[in-house]
Design an enzyme around this catalytic site. Structure first.
Site, PDB file in Angstrom:
ATOM      1  N   VAL A 138       0.836  -1.204   0.000  1.00 15.04           N
ATOM      2  CA  VAL A 138       0.000   0.000   0.000  1.00 15.04           C
ATOM      3  C   VAL A 138       0.871   1.254   0.000  1.00 15.04           C
ATOM      4  O   VAL A 138       0.633   2.205  -0.758  1.00 15.04           O
ATOM      5  CB  VAL A 138      -0.966   0.006   1.205  1.00 15.04           C
ATOM      6  CG1 VAL A 138      -1.780   1.304   1.232  1.00 15.04           C
ATOM      7  CG2 VAL A 138      -1.906  -1.190   1.149  1.00 15.04           C
ATOM      8  N   CYS A 139       1.889   1.258   0.834  1.00 18.87           N
ATOM      9  CA  CYS A 139       2.775   2.417   0.930  1.00 18.87           C
ATOM     10  C   CYS A 139       3.480   2.694  -0.398  1.00 18.87           C
ATOM     11  O   CYS A 139       3.674   3.851  -0.786  1.00 18.87           O
ATOM     12  CB  CYS A 139       3.831   2.189   2.009  1.00 18.87           C
ATOM     13  SG  CYS A 139       3.153   1.869   3.643  1.00 18.87           S
ATOM     14  N   THR A 140       3.852   1.647  -1.094  1.00 18.63           N
ATOM     15  CA  THR A 140       4.529   1.810  -2.376  1.00 18.63           C
ATOM     16  C   THR A 140       3.641   2.546  -3.364  1.00 18.63           C
ATOM     17  O   THR A 140       4.087   3.451  -4.074  1.00 18.63           O
ATOM     18  CB  THR A 140       4.941   0.436  -2.933  1.00 18.63           C
ATOM     19  OG1 THR A 140       5.824  -0.195  -2.009  1.00 18.63           O
ATOM     20  CG2 THR A 140       5.625   0.577  -4.279  1.00 18.63           C
TER      21      THR A 140
END
Length: 217
Positions: A44-46
């Site tokens: 998700v962070c990517t």
């Protein structure tokens, strides 16, 4: 430390992928978005950081700096940025704070105390998805906290920046679901007579307390 809207954003020193910073000096005379993500090399962070990098022109138009943070070191950040650039076809140019010791995360109350799985190998909590919009006076204007499982909508964060900047410049507020270019609301402190002078595009009185005028954008 409990932070509220209107508080001065706490100052701190930190190592980032763009060198050492003192946060208030980094802000300077810009609007700033400080946002945390749970960990490097996570899915998700990517996607989120790729989106933020792709919006660089939009941040620049609004005089906004962005700076990310996670509980990882600089080496991990640098390797992860290469992945983000490859996956999202971007060039990530904003700094990422290395906060392995959680000092900044604790200062801004960004540690995850809800999700028992969002911890490192030592059981120390990672950060949640926090967002702080900070104005050039170093005042906190927005605080958002998302669960680790849910990616943020950065179009919404841009929308809030537009609303705040417009409200600071003109005596207006913005209605629900407002978007740049939509009608705005005359601030309650402004009389209708005064509003007619302030807003030459016209004022539509729906109720004495609800008056619309075309966006000054």
């Amino acid at each position: 430390m409990v932070l509220r809207l209107g508080d001065t954003a706490p100052d701190f020193e930190a190592k980032t992928t763009k060198g050492d910073i003192k946060f208030h000096e980094f802000i300077g005379d810009k609007w700033t978005i400080l946002f945390s993500h749970p960990a490097d090399f996570t899915p998700v962070c990517t996607t989120e950081l790729g989106l933020v990098a792709a919006l660089q022109d939009e941040w620049d138009k609004r005089n906004v700096k962005v700076i990310g943070l996670s509980a990882n070191g600089l080496d991990e950040h640098e390797k992860w940025i290469a992945d983000i650039n490859e996956i999202s076809h971007v060039q990530l140019n904003f700094p990422l704070i290395a906060d392995a010791d959680r000092k900044v995360s604790e200062l801004y109350d960004m540690l995850d105390h809800q999700d028992a799985t969002n911890v490192d190998a030592k059981g120390i909590p990672f950060t949640v998805r926090s967002v702080f919009i900070i104005d050039p006076k170093k005042t906190i204007r927005l605080i958002l906290t998302y669960p680790a499982s849910t990616g943020r909508n950065f179009d919404e964060i841009l929308r809030v920046v537009d609303s705040l900047q417009l409200g600071d410049k003109h005596r207006i507020t913005t209605p629900g679901n407002w978007k740049k270019g939509d009608d705005v609301i005359v601030h309650p402190s402004v009389s209708t007579e005064e509003a007619q002078k302030l807003f030459p595009k016209g004022v539509k009185v729906i109720k004495p307390y609800l008056r619309l005028t075309p966006s000054p954008f």
